[in-house]
Design a protein around this motif. Sequence first.
Motif, short mmCIF file in Angstrom:
data_model
loop_
_atom_site.label_atom_id
_atom_site.label_comp_id
_atom_site.label_asym_id
_atom_site.label_seq_id
_atom_site.Cartn_x
_atom_site.Cartn_y
_atom_site.Cartn_z
N ARG A 31 0.82 -1.21 0.00
CA ARG A 31 0.00 0.00 0.00
C ARG A 31 0.86 1.26 0.00
N ARG A 32 2.14 1.10 0.22
CA ARG A 32 2.99 2.28 0.43
C ARG A 32 4.20 2.36 -0.50
N VAL A 33 4.54 1.27 -1.16
CA VAL A 33 5.63 1.30 -2.14
C VAL A 33 5.16 0.53 -3.37
N ILE A 75 10.75 2.06 5.28
CA ILE A 75 10.43 2.84 4.07
C ILE A 75 10.85 4.29 4.25
N ASN A 77 13.15 5.49 6.12
CA ASN A 77 14.60 5.62 6.13
C ASN A 77 15.17 5.63 4.73
N GLN A 79 13.89 6.94 2.28
CA GLN A 79 13.52 8.19 1.63
C GLN A 79 14.26 9.39 2.20
N LEU A 88 3.90 8.59 5.41
CA LEU A 88 3.94 7.88 4.14
C LEU A 88 2.60 8.01 3.44
N ALA A 89 2.62 8.45 2.23
CA ALA A 89 1.38 8.45 1.46
C ALA A 89 0.93 7.02 1.22
N VAL A 90 -0.34 6.83 1.08
CA VAL A 90 -0.89 5.49 0.85
C VAL A 90 -1.60 5.51 -0.49
N ARG A 91 -1.27 4.54 -1.32
CA ARG A 91 -1.87 4.55 -2.65
C ARG A 91 -3.17 3.75 -2.64
N GLN A 125 -3.74 10.77 4.88
CA GLN A 125 -3.90 9.47 4.22
C GLN A 125 -3.48 8.34 5.15
N PRO B 15 -4.99 -1.61 -2.65
CA PRO B 15 -4.16 -2.13 -3.75
C PRO B 15 -3.40 -3.41 -3.39
N VAL B 56 13.57 2.79 -2.76
CA VAL B 56 12.18 3.20 -2.94
C VAL B 56 12.09 4.70 -3.08
N ALA B 57 13.14 5.39 -2.66
CA ALA B 57 13.20 6.83 -2.87
C ALA B 57 11.86 7.48 -2.58
N THR B 60 6.71 6.17 -3.03
CA THR B 60 5.40 6.11 -2.41
C THR B 60 4.53 7.25 -2.88
N VAL B 63 3.62 6.74 -6.59
CA VAL B 63 2.62 5.74 -6.92
C VAL B 63 1.25 6.19 -6.49
N ALA B 64 1.20 6.88 -5.37
CA ALA B 64 -0.09 7.39 -4.95
C ALA B 64 -0.68 8.28 -6.04
#
Lengths: 186, 262
Positions: A31-33, A75, A77, A79, A88-91, A125, B15, B56-57, B60, B63-64
Amino acid sequence: MSNPVGGVGREARFVALFEATYADLVRFAQRRVPEPQAEDVVGEALLVAWRRLDDVPAAPRDARAWMFGIVRNTILNTQRGVRRQEALAVRLAEATSSCSPDDADLVARQVDLARAWGRVSAVHQEALALAVIDDLSAREAAAVLGISAVAYRLRLSRARRALRAQLGHRATPAAAPAGLTERQTS
Amino acid sequence: MKHLDEFADLKTLDPATTDIDPHSPRARAVLQRVLTTDPVENVRPHRSRRRVLVRVAVATTAVAVAGLTVFVPRESGPMPSGDLAFATWTAQPTGLSAEERADAVKQCRKSLKGMGQDDQINRAGTAMVERRGDWALVILTGHDQFAASCMTNVNPRNRHGYGSIDGPGRAPVGPRQLSPSQMGTSGGGNYGYLTSAVGRAGSDIVGVTYNSPTRGPVQASVRNGYFAFWVPGSEFDGLHPVPVRVTYRDGTTAAVTLRLGY
């Protein structure tokens, strides 16, 4: 599969933790990467958990939340070289195609929701996703974020209002007492 | 949480996949690798051939946005793509001035700080610095096959970058071998995606060319036992083999497949 430092009991504890949480951890990461990276992130987080096994909460739900927190930090770390982030944004997935009138209604709601979702902050989010998608209690979600449960409820309340506002509803007045601010617990 | 019922449809937009098996070969490989790691070791463990921490840079965020553009391509703003952020990209790497090179390496070390291996980073030497437009790719190497790589923007008005650490503990490569330590798509956010392959190259290898479906032939940099190339956009992941053409020191060439191992 033996380890010269860790004993059999330690290894068995970790295997039990792994089998109980692995699928949920991968989903949390997905959901996050980007999906291809999710299992790599989880692998990295599991290494941290292996080293900190004594810190893992005994209760299964608490252990799961603790592991979510490790994945989240892993995650974040990765970034840090780009931009220091606090959330963290969630897609979201794509809306499914419709065949029936009921489905069409759902797709319409999904489209509205996705549009609104893209307009709220990553902090909001994240607060909403932990409760609605990751299915965590307020206490568990707070543990993932490293904040108090009160602070999480405040954040969630604001997130609800933000998303509702983006959906075109009238935002409700702040539910939290004036002057209440979030505080990091770790 | 009943007050969240109004957002129950969010669950229908989850997702995540449902068929994740902790007993799958990949999952068991992860478990095995963790269990064979010394839990009290204070540095990163010896890794399997696959690089664990794929960059992953800012993916996130990206992709969102990417997921949402299906619905709102205009109202949410343009989808990040490599076309803008990497507009200056070139298929052939170019050199840097001594000052630019030193600055790229400095930025690379800076972006790798705080990832638990600061001592290794400080001691690491520079194996490669290559430039494609505004972006430099830096590879730092150290003791016991330790390696770290960075993407650094060398434009002084737009200085930023990110990095990743690999190893130590990889097995040495043979003279005609390529051993990628990272492959796949990363980036996103304001920068757009990029696809890269980085790894070690045997001593007989003097050239590597990747045939991009969108950009044509892309010449990798090969230097000091390492190779690296990248292209804007998303072209391959780390899960599937990638064909490249290798040129050996004796002038012969061969088709080779890049493949991450476990």
